[in-house]
Design an enzyme around this catalytic site. Sequence first.
Site, mmCIF file in Angstrom:
data_model
loop_
_atom_site.group_PDB
_atom_site.id
_atom_site.type_symbol
_atom_site.label_atom_id
_atom_site.label_comp_id
_atom_site.label_asym_id
_atom_site.label_seq_id
_atom_site.Cartn_x
_atom_site.Cartn_y
_atom_site.Cartn_z
ATOM 1 C CB THR A 25 -9.272 -2.066 -8.052
ATOM 2 O OG1 THR A 25 -9.458 -0.888 -7.174
ATOM 3 C CG2 THR A 25 -8.216 -2.794 -7.429
ATOM 4 C CB SER B 152 -12.226 -2.481 0.228
ATOM 5 O OG SER B 152 -12.737 -1.348 1.016
ATOM 6 N NE ARG C 193 -4.047 1.866 0.681
ATOM 7 C CZ ARG C 193 -5.046 2.149 -0.160
ATOM 8 N NH1 ARG C 193 -4.980 2.177 -1.436
ATOM 9 N NH2 ARG C 193 -6.272 2.812 0.430
ATOM 10 C CG ASP D 229 -8.798 4.879 -0.846
ATOM 11 O OD1 ASP D 229 -9.402 5.563 -1.565
ATOM 12 O OD2 ASP D 229 -8.171 3.846 -1.538
ATOM 13 N N GLY E 127 -13.429 -0.693 -5.387
ATOM 14 C CA GLY E 127 -13.541 0.168 -4.203
ATOM 15 C C GLY E 127 -14.115 -0.558 -2.867
#
Length: 609
Positions: A411, A478, A112, A453, A499
């Site tokens: 994504t 998520s 991340r 986010d 998402g």
Amino acid sequence: MRRIPVVSAVCALAVVLLALPSGARAAVGQGRGSPVQEPVAVGTGGAVASMDTDATQAGIDVLAHGGNAIDAAVATASTLGVTIPFVAGPGGGGFMVIYLAKTHQVVTIDGRENCPAACTTTMFINPSTGQPYGYDYASDQPLATGVPSMVATWAQAVSRYGRNRLAADLQPAIGVAERGFRVNADFQQLTESDLPELQAYPASHWLLTASGNPLPVGYLLRNPDLAKTYRLLARYGPSYLYDGPLGQAIVQADDHPVLTPGQSVVALPGIMTTADLKNYQARVQAPTHVRYRGLDIYSMAPPSSSGTTVGEVLNILSGYNLSAEPRATALFHYLEASRLSYADRNAYVGDPRYVSVPVSGLLSPAFAATRRCLIHNQALVSPVAPGNPYPPFAGCPSQSTTQPAPEGGHTNNIVAVDKWGNIVAYTNTINFFGGSGQTVPGYGFLLNNEMTDFDFVPPATGAADPNLPAGGKQPRSSMGPVIAFRDGQPVFSVGAAGGSTIIETILQIITNHVDFGMSLPAALAAPRVAQTNSATSLAEPAFYNSALAQQLTSQFGEKFTLATGPILPLDNYPGDATALQILGHGLVESIAEPVRLGGGSALVVHPSG
């Protein structure tokens, strides 16, 4: 690392011409022949599924030449950065769940993005009004760009668990970037959705549009700058980005963006430094784990919220015999379990380096029982309050409210398995529809806007919020694919885009397959609905217009919103998914979307039949 309890040893899987963009080197000649796009493939020797045929083929090529599933996932992901740059590439990040067949372990890599060190809890507050910026406005700003982490994830995965070097795994992507690929309708609608942002940056306008308009379907788009970037990474390794010229170019682009004269989109430059890049590390960590209907379900731990939320919903649903219930009743229980679990997600999940996340409590069957007892015969009114995931667990908590935060929607998920039985499920992104819209000049890839986010403000004045921005912190996500085992042996893997609805897509595929007896391809293709502790559940048209939806409304008081929008079928979310199934006797099934976003691509090394 998490060691799988093995009842019987896991056997090795043998299974397993309009205006052309001036700088993108568009051409009308035929490129390399691509395999036919198919959503399902069965065979041996390894398999890959993704949302793009060229990317899936890149992974298959690596498997066919001796690479393993980790190498194939990196080859696929880097190629998606070429063919679908709006969702992938070096400017983003993601989460990887890996099964290592030799040691029977599940490991995960947290890739991340970090917030730059200069981030503060008020970074998304307009100083002139004292109010938070609008989500869409903030998402368009370089301020929303986090430290790109994709390359660090690839390097970490390959160096620890791959058979190849990173340089070898990048070769297929380099080839596609040089030869070019055909623009399809999905690429065109993704461009359309991000067009004002792309037009705001000359480098994006030059690479990804035709005189400021979406590229025509069918044109061969080449990206020599991205080919150059991958060659430099192949030669010098990730340090070329995290402590070298590429990192300097990223910081320059983010903090001092070159903008189109007269543009009105971008107003807030970034706050990234080369030190932010140098300090970034992709981290190997243990997965989450729950038991469901005899399966061991492994996924991502925080800052991903998928593992804890999927796990909590499954724990709640374990108290019902869904397969014996009428389908509407079973779906009612799924929606309400999701509603309650999302309340807990929003209240407790954040970056565990900054906040204490009660993972064991959220995944406790005893805690799930305190949430299940709130479900009766009518839909709860959202937003519902979080529970108390700290023992001792007793009673049903009273209800109040907590407000969910928005999360970018687009994504991609990659699944790969090799002939040795290793499995990778890898969800990655640059965030909502083209990230920030900014292409790094001279390097051919878009930067993320993942920092939106974070929650912009707490749910109430003075309220605790685990997901406020801070320097070096990762925003809650998520993203978090699943690998499922029975008696110590892997049986399937699934992951998704969309998402905050990613979690719901994964859950519906699992329940469709495990509880309702659908084949895994049918479970993936079935109409979807997502309840994220919102006033209404987001339903795809086929679900929204179904008799089941009508029954859920009339009998249980559920409310639905149609997932649609001005750009179709792009906004027909919850989003696309990919999956793998281990069939036994040396066979594996690779599964992609049959229709959503134009369909995905599933391939195997040696097709059956």
